[in-house]
Design a protein around this motif. Structure first.
Motif, PDB file in Angstrom:
ATOM      1  N   ASN A  47      58.650   7.562  13.197  1.00 54.09           N
ATOM      2  CA  ASN A  47      58.026   8.565  14.060  1.00 54.09           C
ATOM      3  C   ASN A  47      58.996   9.258  15.019  1.00 54.09           C
ATOM      4  O   ASN A  47      58.967   9.013  16.228  1.00 54.09           O
ATOM      5  N   PRO A  48      59.849  10.135  14.511  1.00 50.21           N
ATOM      6  CA  PRO A  48      60.840  10.786  15.375  1.00 50.21           C
ATOM      7  C   PRO A  48      60.244  11.592  16.518  1.00 50.21           C
ATOM      8  O   PRO A  48      60.873  11.727  17.570  1.00 50.21           O
ATOM      9  N   VAL A  49      59.019  12.138  16.346  1.00 50.93           N
ATOM     10  CA  VAL A  49      58.376  12.872  17.442  1.00 50.93           C
ATOM     11  C   VAL A  49      57.200  12.076  18.015  1.00 50.93           C
ATOM     12  O   VAL A  49      56.319  12.618  18.662  1.00 50.93           O
ATOM     13  N   GLY A  50      57.203  10.766  17.789  1.00 50.10           N
ATOM     14  CA  GLY A  50      56.142   9.916  18.293  1.00 50.10           C
ATOM     15  C   GLY A  50      54.993   9.783  17.311  1.00 50.10           C
ATOM     16  O   GLY A  50      55.017  10.326  16.211  1.00 50.10           O
ATOM     17  N   ASP A  91      55.232  10.865  24.758  1.00 56.18           N
ATOM     18  CA  ASP A  91      56.413  10.054  25.068  1.00 56.18           C
ATOM     19  C   ASP A  91      57.670  10.908  25.185  1.00 56.18           C
ATOM     20  O   ASP A  91      58.634  10.520  25.848  1.00 56.18           O
ATOM     21  N   LEU A  92      57.684  12.067  24.538  1.00 60.78           N
ATOM     22  CA  LEU A  92      58.856  12.931  24.559  1.00 60.78           C
ATOM     23  C   LEU A  92      58.838  13.914  25.728  1.00 60.78           C
ATOM     24  O   LEU A  92      59.839  14.577  26.000  1.00 60.78           O
ATOM     25  N   ALA A 141      48.583  18.172  17.572  1.00 58.66           N
ATOM     26  CA  ALA A 141      48.836  16.762  17.258  1.00 58.66           C
ATOM     27  C   ALA A 141      48.479  15.868  18.435  1.00 58.66           C
ATOM     28  O   ALA A 141      48.099  14.712  18.264  1.00 58.66           O
ATOM     29  N   ASN A 142      48.624  16.434  19.661  1.00 59.15           N
ATOM     30  CA  ASN A 142      48.387  15.652  20.872  1.00 59.15           C
ATOM     31  C   ASN A 142      47.871  16.588  21.965  1.00 59.15           C
ATOM     32  O   ASN A 142      48.416  17.673  22.161  1.00 59.15           O
TER      33      ASN A 142
END
Length: 316
Positions: A47-50, A91-92, A141-142
């Protein structure tokens, strides 16, 4: 006497070993399995972008990476004193705008390389329910705790999911035609959507996944994480305190079934040696200066050297 049913799982035609390079994408259960890969010292990226929960979010990440797209200022927004992006996990998020954009684009670039080099990609879908941004009419996505009034909620149709999965496969094969796919469905119950709605969501994912898998058995494996939780571990003692997520016992059991079918039998003994070393490294002695403990450390280093001589990429 048998007191439970056991799901038959076909063995993978292209099993994972210590030469494999694995990319794992998807829900929080993808993280659970990736933690096992990390523990047993496989080459694994997660999960590179969470965490991403639904098919369209994963497809969009793959599309950005494969197409070489860049995040720009129009893709980010300021909320709760942080810069956020609807396409990645919170998280990013960060307070520095330039740093945030630079980090996002660096991740996209590295994701492309990871996909190009991967031997296996594991994709775990969590839900069919999505949120659409009313301002842009795009599915996110979020939500990043933006007020719910900014979104409409909808469920993806089986046809939309099937199309998204196929697009994801096609994009990845464009840059890595020899990659092996493993799809699975998260056993986490999304009860915030509602009990019936969660079942409907999982049913849409299962139907779409099996349509794709049945057409392309030569390159795609389906691992029944959700089905194992529902049919083999059908007891609340296998759930965490929230009664939604599988607990550590359930995760360990599902991992065991994964090892039986998706990981080469030839390296099971190596995995046991790695586990012995990991337990040794985690050991806390009563007397660190004792002769017995020093001998224990010496033996442990010998075991590490032996493993690394056979598999140089394994690092403890």
């Amino acid at each position: 006497m048998k007191f439970r049913t056991s799901i038959p799982i076909p063995k993978s035609k292209n099993p994972i070993d210590y030469n494999s390079k694995i990319v794992s994408l998807g829900s929080c259960f993808a993280v659970n399995i990736s933690e096992k890969f990390d523990y047993f010292k496989f080459q694994n990226t997660t999960n590179p972008v969470g965490i991403l929960f639904h098919p369209l979010a994963i497809e969009k990440l793959i599309d950005f990476a494969v197409s070489g797209k860049q995040f720009t200022e129009k893709d980010i927004f300021f909320h709760n004193e942080r810069w956020n992006c609807f396409d990645v996990h919170s998280d990013l998020s960060t307070s520095n705008k330039a740093e945030f954009l630079e980090n996002l684009n660096a991740i996209i670039k590295s994701t492309l390389q990871q996909l190009q080099e991967a031997s296996h990609i594991i994709i775990t879908y969590g839900t069919s329910w999505v949120y659409r941004n009313l301002d842009t009419n795009e599915i996110v996505a979020n939500c990043h705790k933006v007020p719910q009034a900014a979104f409409s909620k909808e469920i993806l149709s089986v046809e939309t999911i099937e199309c998204s999965i196929q697009n994801t496969i096609d994009l990845i094969q464009k840059i890595n035609p020899n990659i092996n796919f493993i799809f699975t469905l998260s056993p986490v119950r999304h009860l915030k959507d509602g009990f019936l709605e969660n079942q409907q969501s999982k049913a849409h994912l299962i139907t779409a996944l099996h349509k794709i898998v049945n057409y392309q058995l030569s390159i795609i494996n389906y691992f029944p994480s959700y089905e194992i939780m529902m049919d083999e571990l059908r007891d609340y003692r296998f759930y965490a305190e929230d009664m939604i997520h599988p607990n550590s016992v359930a995760i360990d059991y599902i991992w065991e079934r994964f090892c039986e079918t998706a990981i080469s039998e030839e390296i099971h003994s190596i995995m046991k040696e790695v586990e012995t070393i990991q337990r040794g490294l985690a050991h806390r002695p009563f007397n660190a200066n004792s002769e017995i403990h020093q001998q224990f450390l010496s033996n442990l280093q010998d075991k590490i050297a032996k493993i690394q001589n056979q598999f140089p990429k394994i690092q403890f």
